[in-house]
Design a protein around this motif. Structure first.
Motif, PDB file in Angstrom:
ATOM      1  N   SER A 134       0.849  -1.198   0.000  1.00 33.04           N
ATOM      2  CA  SER A 134       0.000   0.000   0.000  1.00 33.04           C
ATOM      3  C   SER A 134       0.880   1.243   0.000  1.00 33.04           C
ATOM      4  O   SER A 134       2.017   1.214   0.491  1.00 33.04           O
ATOM      5  N   GLU A 136       0.578   3.966   1.718  1.00 33.66           N
ATOM      6  CA  GLU A 136       0.846   4.418   3.083  1.00 33.66           C
ATOM      7  C   GLU A 136       1.995   3.621   3.697  1.00 33.66           C
ATOM      8  O   GLU A 136       2.914   4.188   4.307  1.00 33.66           O
ATOM      9  N   GLU A 137       1.955   2.305   3.520  1.00 34.81           N
ATOM     10  CA  GLU A 137       3.005   1.441   4.073  1.00 34.81           C
ATOM     11  C   GLU A 137       4.336   1.719   3.392  1.00 34.81           C
ATOM     12  O   GLU A 137       5.391   1.742   4.035  1.00 34.81           O
ATOM     13  N   VAL A 139       5.392   4.554   1.986  1.00 37.36           N
ATOM     14  CA  VAL A 139       5.941   5.835   2.443  1.00 37.36           C
ATOM     15  C   VAL A 139       6.478   5.712   3.876  1.00 37.36           C
ATOM     16  O   VAL A 139       7.541   6.263   4.200  1.00 37.36           O
ATOM     17  N   GLU A 140       5.768   4.973   4.731  1.00 34.01           N
ATOM     18  CA  GLU A 140       6.235   4.762   6.100  1.00 34.01           C
ATOM     19  C   GLU A 140       7.584   4.045   6.105  1.00 34.01           C
ATOM     20  O   GLU A 140       8.506   4.433   6.822  1.00 34.01           O
ATOM     21  N   LYS A 163       4.942  13.660   3.958  1.00 33.82           N
ATOM     22  CA  LYS A 163       4.524  12.286   3.680  1.00 33.82           C
ATOM     23  C   LYS A 163       3.088  12.245   3.157  1.00 33.82           C
ATOM     24  O   LYS A 163       2.799  11.545   2.182  1.00 33.82           O
ATOM     25  N   GLU A 164       2.214  12.991   3.799  1.00 34.71           N
ATOM     26  CA  GLU A 164       0.814  13.023   3.378  1.00 34.71           C
ATOM     27  C   GLU A 164       0.688  13.545   1.946  1.00 34.71           C
ATOM     28  O   GLU A 164      -0.080  13.017   1.133  1.00 34.71           O
ATOM     29  N   ILE A 167       1.893  10.804  -0.434  1.00 32.04           N
ATOM     30  CA  ILE A 167       0.921   9.707  -0.499  1.00 32.04           C
ATOM     31  C   ILE A 167      -0.179  10.072  -1.495  1.00 32.04           C
ATOM     32  O   ILE A 167      -0.580   9.257  -2.338  1.00 32.04           O
ATOM     33  N   ASN A 168      -0.642  11.310  -1.414  1.00 29.87           N
ATOM     34  CA  ASN A 168      -1.664  11.787  -2.358  1.00 29.87           C
ATOM     35  C   ASN A 168      -1.134  11.791  -3.795  1.00 29.87           C
ATOM     36  O   ASN A 168      -1.844  11.415  -4.738  1.00 29.87           O
ATOM     37  N   ASN A 171      -0.906   8.160  -5.039  1.00 30.28           N
ATOM     38  CA  ASN A 171      -2.245   7.614  -5.291  1.00 30.28           C
ATOM     39  C   ASN A 171      -2.829   8.159  -6.590  1.00 30.28           C
ATOM     40  O   ASN A 171      -3.534   7.447  -7.314  1.00 30.28           O
TER      41      ASN A 171
END
Length: 337
Positions: A134, A136-137, A139-140, A163-164, A167-168, A171
């Motif tokens: 995913s 999110e995973e 990027v983490e 990070k947010e 993520i966008n 996506n």
């Protein structure tokens, strides 16, 4: 005596690639089994000789290539791989690194080529795993390393926003995830660099005021303001004397201030518990006298704490132990009967 590959082809060792190919095709026609002069064994010998000579010619051509030309040829195959478009910037960076390595150590070019291919294959393998992770995973995992940096605590909110954002971005453009991941690292590393430069250039007093501003929002700040200002003054002097380790002092200063808040809150809880206890009149008067400045009356605080809280806890424990002993005794008598 066995003939050499050049002798089988009827050419000398200085023959050009064009001459080698011309001789090869002429001999194939001569010994083709459809002709009167056909000879299957000689066709086999000609083919093997041609391969041997061409291998030598190609190796000589390869040796004459510049490092960049060589790597362009070696990496050309990966353009057909799935995911190449998203990895081409990363491949270009790896290529630049190996051009430098080969130019510095030309005798090790084949070793570098082998390692280069291993690196690129690993890159594609990692990319395949990323496709199944995913965003999110992903990027983490990519940003986990920054949590080990000394300045992370000061920058974590900014890093979370970056990070947010990425993520966008990923996506919205999943085919460009590798490009965005590289850009994400660049943004965060730039953030650390800018912060460290800022810390080095700001004077100690401004830095301390900036780093302690958040504590003014705490409910207990007014009661602790004097003590906090004493800590700030102390650490300003430390930083002015040792400007190269301002970050370390900031970290320690914040720990001291947070410890101050924690101790104050703990004491307030104890005082409130004492207020609800059955205090002797003179002790209640002492308690009310220290309430507004409780951190500066260690002896009185400790005396009241031990007298009413600790002793009460000890008495409760003794009572519990006595009750348990009585229950055990009764249980033992019951079994005897």
């Amino acid at each position: 005596m066995d003939k050499t590959a050049y002798e089988i082809l009827g050419i000398n060792e200085t023959a050009t690639e064009v001459e080698v190919k011309k001789a090869y095709h002429a001999l194939l026609n001569l010994y083709h089994t459809d002709n009167a002069t056909g000879n299957k064994e000689k066709v086999t010998d000609v083919i093997l000789a041609y391969k041997q000579v061409m291998k030598k010619i190609n190796q000589e051509k390869r040796n004459n290539l510049s490092a960049e030309e060589l790597l362009d040829r070696e990496l050309d195959i990966y353009k057909t791989y799935n995911g190449y478009e998203s990895l081409k910037d990363s491949i270009a960076k790896i290529k630049e690194q190996y051009i430098i390595n080969i130019e510095a150590n030309p005798d090790k070019r084949e070793t570098f080529i082998k390692v280069l291919h291993e690196r690129i294959e690993e890159l594609f393998s990692e990319n395949l795993k990323m496709q199944n992770t995913s965003v999110e995973e992903l990027v983490e995992n990519e940003t986990l390393q920054y949590e080990l940096e000394d300045d992370y605590e000061y920058l974590k909110d900014n890093i979370a926003k970056i990070k947010e954002q990425y993520i966008n971005n990923i996506n919205a453009n999943p085919d460009k995830r590798n490009i965005f991941i590289n850009a994400l690292h660049e943004r965060i590393e730039e953030l650390f660099t800018d912060y460290r430069n800022f810390i080095q250039n700001i004077n100690a007093s401004e830095l301390v005021d900036r780093e302690t501003l958040q504590y003014e929002l705490e409910d207990e700040y007014e009661y602790l303001k004097e003590s906090i200002n004493e800590i700030k003054t102390k650490y300003i002097k430390f930083m002015e004397a040792n400007p190269s380790i301002k970050n370390k002092f900031i970290e320690t200063m914040r720990e001291r201030i947070e410890s101050l808040f924690a101790e104050y809150r703990k004491r307030i809880n104890v005082v409130n518990e004492l207020r609800n206890s059955n205090l002797e009149p003179e002790d209640r008067e002492l308690l009310e006298g220290i309430y507004d400045n409780i951190l500066n009356y260690d002896e009185i605080y400790q005396e009241l704490y031990e007298k009413y809280i600790l002793n009460n806890n000890n008495n409760n424990n003794n009572n519990n132990n006595n009750n348990m002993a009585e229950e055990t005794k009764e249980d033992s008598i019951g079994r005897t009967i």
